[in-house]
Design a protein around this motif. Structure first.
Motif, PDB file in Angstrom:
ATOM      1  N   VAL A   1      90.829  -4.882 -73.845  1.00  0.00           N
ATOM      2  CA  VAL A   1      91.413  -5.087 -72.515  1.00  0.00           C
ATOM      3  C   VAL A   1      91.717  -6.562 -72.291  1.00  0.00           C
ATOM      4  CG1 VAL A   1      90.907  -5.016 -70.032  1.00  0.00           C
ATOM      5  CG2 VAL A   1      90.433  -3.022 -71.450  1.00  0.00           C
ATOM      6  N   VAL A   2      90.812  -7.439 -72.715  1.00  0.00           N
ATOM      7  CA  VAL A   2      91.040  -8.877 -72.561  1.00  0.00           C
ATOM      8  C   VAL A   2      92.291  -9.290 -73.332  1.00  0.00           C
ATOM      9  CG1 VAL A   2      90.102 -11.170 -73.057  1.00  0.00           C
ATOM     10  CG2 VAL A   2      88.601  -9.371 -72.176  1.00  0.00           C
ATOM     11  N   ILE A   3      92.398  -8.817 -74.569  1.00  0.00           N
ATOM     12  CA  ILE A   3      93.557  -9.160 -75.397  1.00  0.00           C
ATOM     13  C   ILE A   3      94.839  -8.575 -74.802  1.00  0.00           C
ATOM     14  CG2 ILE A   3      94.619  -8.770 -77.664  1.00  0.00           C
ATOM     15  CD1 ILE A   3      92.367 -10.926 -77.601  1.00  0.00           C
ATOM     16  N   LEU A   4      94.771  -7.343 -74.326  1.00  0.00           N
ATOM     17  CA  LEU A   4      95.963  -6.716 -73.742  1.00  0.00           C
ATOM     18  C   LEU A   4      96.413  -7.426 -72.469  1.00  0.00           C
ATOM     19  CD1 LEU A   4      95.126  -2.962 -74.380  1.00  0.00           C
ATOM     20  CD2 LEU A   4      96.887  -4.348 -75.531  1.00  0.00           C
ATOM     21  N   LYS A   5      95.476  -7.882 -71.661  1.00  0.00           N
ATOM     22  CA  LYS A   5      95.855  -8.640 -70.459  1.00  0.00           C
ATOM     23  C   LYS A   5      96.554  -9.934 -70.860  1.00  0.00           C
ATOM     24  CE  LYS A   5      92.328  -7.118 -67.150  1.00  0.00           C
ATOM     25  NZ  LYS A   5      91.136  -7.564 -66.406  1.00  0.00           N
ATOM     26  N   TRP A   6      96.016 -10.583 -71.903  1.00  0.00           N
ATOM     27  CA  TRP A   6      96.654 -11.805 -72.402  1.00  0.00           C
ATOM     28  C   TRP A   6      98.065 -11.495 -72.890  1.00  0.00           C
ATOM     29  CZ3 TRP A   6      98.444 -12.775 -77.341  1.00  0.00           C
ATOM     30  CH2 TRP A   6      98.888 -14.084 -77.575  1.00  0.00           C
ATOM     31  N   LEU A   7      98.190 -10.406 -73.644  1.00  0.00           N
ATOM     32  CA  LEU A   7      99.486 -10.029 -74.177  1.00  0.00           C
ATOM     33  C   LEU A   7     100.457  -9.663 -73.049  1.00  0.00           C
ATOM     34  CD1 LEU A   7     101.033  -9.685 -76.796  1.00  0.00           C
ATOM     35  CD2 LEU A   7     100.161  -7.339 -76.941  1.00  0.00           C
TER      36      LEU A   7
ATOM     37  N   GLU B   1     113.196  -1.705 -75.357  1.00  0.00           N
ATOM     38  CA  GLU B   1     112.082  -1.528 -76.302  1.00  0.00           C
ATOM     39  C   GLU B   1     112.153  -2.538 -77.442  1.00  0.00           C
ATOM     40  OE1 GLU B   1     110.594   1.935 -79.232  1.00  0.00           O
ATOM     41  OE2 GLU B   1     110.549   2.447 -77.079  1.00  0.00           O
ATOM     42  N   SER B   2     113.353  -2.833 -77.921  1.00  0.00           N
ATOM     43  CA  SER B   2     113.489  -3.809 -79.011  1.00  0.00           C
ATOM     44  C   SER B   2     113.018  -5.198 -78.565  1.00  0.00           C
ATOM     45  CB  SER B   2     114.931  -3.868 -79.507  1.00  0.00           C
ATOM     46  OG  SER B   2     115.803  -4.260 -78.445  1.00  0.00           O
ATOM     47  N   GLU B   3     113.217  -5.550 -77.298  1.00  0.00           N
ATOM     48  CA  GLU B   3     112.754  -6.844 -76.779  1.00  0.00           C
ATOM     49  C   GLU B   3     111.227  -6.870 -76.666  1.00  0.00           C
ATOM     50  OE1 GLU B   3     116.356  -8.259 -73.860  1.00  0.00           O
ATOM     51  OE2 GLU B   3     115.134  -6.538 -73.193  1.00  0.00           O
ATOM     52  N   VAL B   4     110.671  -5.746 -76.212  1.00  0.00           N
ATOM     53  CA  VAL B   4     109.201  -5.644 -76.128  1.00  0.00           C
ATOM     54  C   VAL B   4     108.606  -5.796 -77.520  1.00  0.00           C
ATOM     55  CG1 VAL B   4     107.274  -4.085 -75.606  1.00  0.00           C
ATOM     56  CG2 VAL B   4     109.230  -4.233 -74.036  1.00  0.00           C
TER      57      VAL B   4
ATOM     58  N   ARG C   1     102.133  -1.928 -78.116  1.00  0.00           N
ATOM     59  CA  ARG C   1     103.037  -1.468 -77.057  1.00  0.00           C
ATOM     60  C   ARG C   1     102.457  -0.223 -76.381  1.00  0.00           C
ATOM     61  NH1 ARG C   1     107.456  -0.012 -79.932  1.00  0.00           N
ATOM     62  NH2 ARG C   1     106.807   2.165 -79.799  1.00  0.00           N
ATOM     63  N   ARG C   2     101.972   0.728 -77.202  1.00  0.00           N
ATOM     64  CA  ARG C   2     101.355   1.942 -76.638  1.00  0.00           C
ATOM     65  C   ARG C   2     100.118   1.599 -75.813  1.00  0.00           C
ATOM     66  NH1 ARG C   2     102.759   4.034 -81.708  1.00  0.00           N
ATOM     67  NH2 ARG C   2     100.685   3.628 -82.532  1.00  0.00           N
ATOM     68  N   GLU C   3      99.328   0.649 -76.298  1.00  0.00           N
ATOM     69  CA  GLU C   3      98.115   0.234 -75.569  1.00  0.00           C
ATOM     70  C   GLU C   3      98.467  -0.413 -74.235  1.00  0.00           C
ATOM     71  OE1 GLU C   3      94.605   0.247 -76.573  1.00  0.00           O
ATOM     72  OE2 GLU C   3      95.276   1.761 -77.994  1.00  0.00           O
ATOM     73  N   LEU C   4      99.501  -1.239 -74.216  1.00  0.00           N
ATOM     74  CA  LEU C   4      99.928  -1.866 -72.961  1.00  0.00           C
ATOM     75  C   LEU C   4     100.350  -0.807 -71.944  1.00  0.00           C
ATOM     76  CD1 LEU C   4     101.898  -4.906 -74.402  1.00  0.00           C
ATOM     77  CD2 LEU C   4      99.847  -5.037 -72.958  1.00  0.00           C
TER      78      LEU C   4
ATOM     79  N   LEU D   1      99.431  -1.807 -68.158  1.00  0.00           N
ATOM     80  CA  LEU D   1      99.824  -3.206 -67.998  1.00  0.00           C
ATOM     81  C   LEU D   1     101.344  -3.336 -68.065  1.00  0.00           C
ATOM     82  CD1 LEU D   1      96.969  -4.638 -70.183  1.00  0.00           C
ATOM     83  CD2 LEU D   1      97.255  -5.043 -67.738  1.00  0.00           C
ATOM     84  N   LEU D   2     101.982  -2.377 -68.742  1.00  0.00           N
ATOM     85  CA  LEU D   2     103.432  -2.255 -68.748  1.00  0.00           C
ATOM     86  C   LEU D   2     103.768  -0.824 -68.337  1.00  0.00           C
ATOM     87  CD1 LEU D   2     104.711  -3.915 -72.097  1.00  0.00           C
ATOM     88  CD2 LEU D   2     104.661  -4.920 -69.810  1.00  0.00           C
ATOM     89  N   ALA D   3     104.920  -0.676 -67.690  1.00  0.00           N
ATOM     90  CA  ALA D   3     105.420   0.664 -67.360  1.00  0.00           C
ATOM     91  C   ALA D   3     106.669   0.907 -68.205  1.00  0.00           C
ATOM     92  CB  ALA D   3     105.744   0.757 -65.877  1.00  0.00           C
TER      93      ALA D   3
END
Length: 192
Positions: free
Chosen positions: A128-134, A146-149, A164-167, A172-174
């Motif tokens: 979660v910490v890493i994903l928030k940073w990302l 999607e290509s930009e993400v 990307r799936r984790e975000l 954290l992303l929609a």
């Protein structure tokens, strides 16, 4: 250090010896002379005298004379006096203030090499910490293909699909119809 801290440190140093603790144990049940303590604890009288001297330094024992014999007794009230220094409230005051984000910063130091993610943490809490940073690598109010993400994530770690799936999974992303955007997470406790 303040006086309470000095007193506590001295007190703990004096009590950090098993022979002294055993002497206090005997004196908690009865008053005793050096010779009686030496016999009860299988120590030499000079050793007992040395330990009694250290215990007197912190005012845990007192001596009284009975003829030519010195009798020692526990000063239980002074022992109780130190108990207030060992409460969680007092002990917490001895620690330096810990920043709220100290643990998160440590996780980032452990898993990042500059901007490169060394590995995806196995622990959900660390992930979660890493994903928030990302997620912070994405701008607010910007729509991404999607290509930009994938390109943004790839700058930090080659497994862009998992991240990307984790975000998305951690909200954290929609995503809608191949377009992604950053959202404010409601709470991450459910995912943890």
């Amino acid at each position: 250090m303040n006086n309470d801290q000095d007193a506590l440190l001295t007190f703990l140093k004096v009590l950090s010896d098993m022979s002294r603790l055993r002497i206090l144990g005997v004196l908690a049940t009865r008053n005793a002379s050096v010779e009686e303590l030496a016999a009860a604890l299988n120590l030499k009288p000079p050793t007992v005298s040395h330990h009694l001297s250290r215990l007197r330094d912190v005012d845990l024992v007192q001596m009284s004379a009975e003829g030519n014999t010195h009798i020692y007794q526990l000063r239980a009230e002074n022992l109780r006096q130190f108990s207030h220094l060992l409460t969680p409230e007092h002990l917490s005051g001895l620690a330096d203030p810990i920043p709220e984000d100290a643990w998160e910063r440590k996780v980032l130091r452990d898993f990042l090499n500059g901007e490169e993610l060394k590995e995806i943490p196995a622990s959900r809490k660390k992930r979660v910490v890493i994903l928030k940073w990302l997620a912070n690598q994405f701008e607010w109010n910007v729509r991404y293909k999607e290509s930009e993400v994938n390109a943004i994530i790839k700058r930090h770690h080659p497994d862009y699909a998992t991240l990307r799936r984790e975000l998305i999974g951690y909200q954290l992303l929609a995503r809608s119809q191949g377009i992604y955007w950053r959202i404010e997470p409601e709470t991450l406790t459910a995912a943890e």
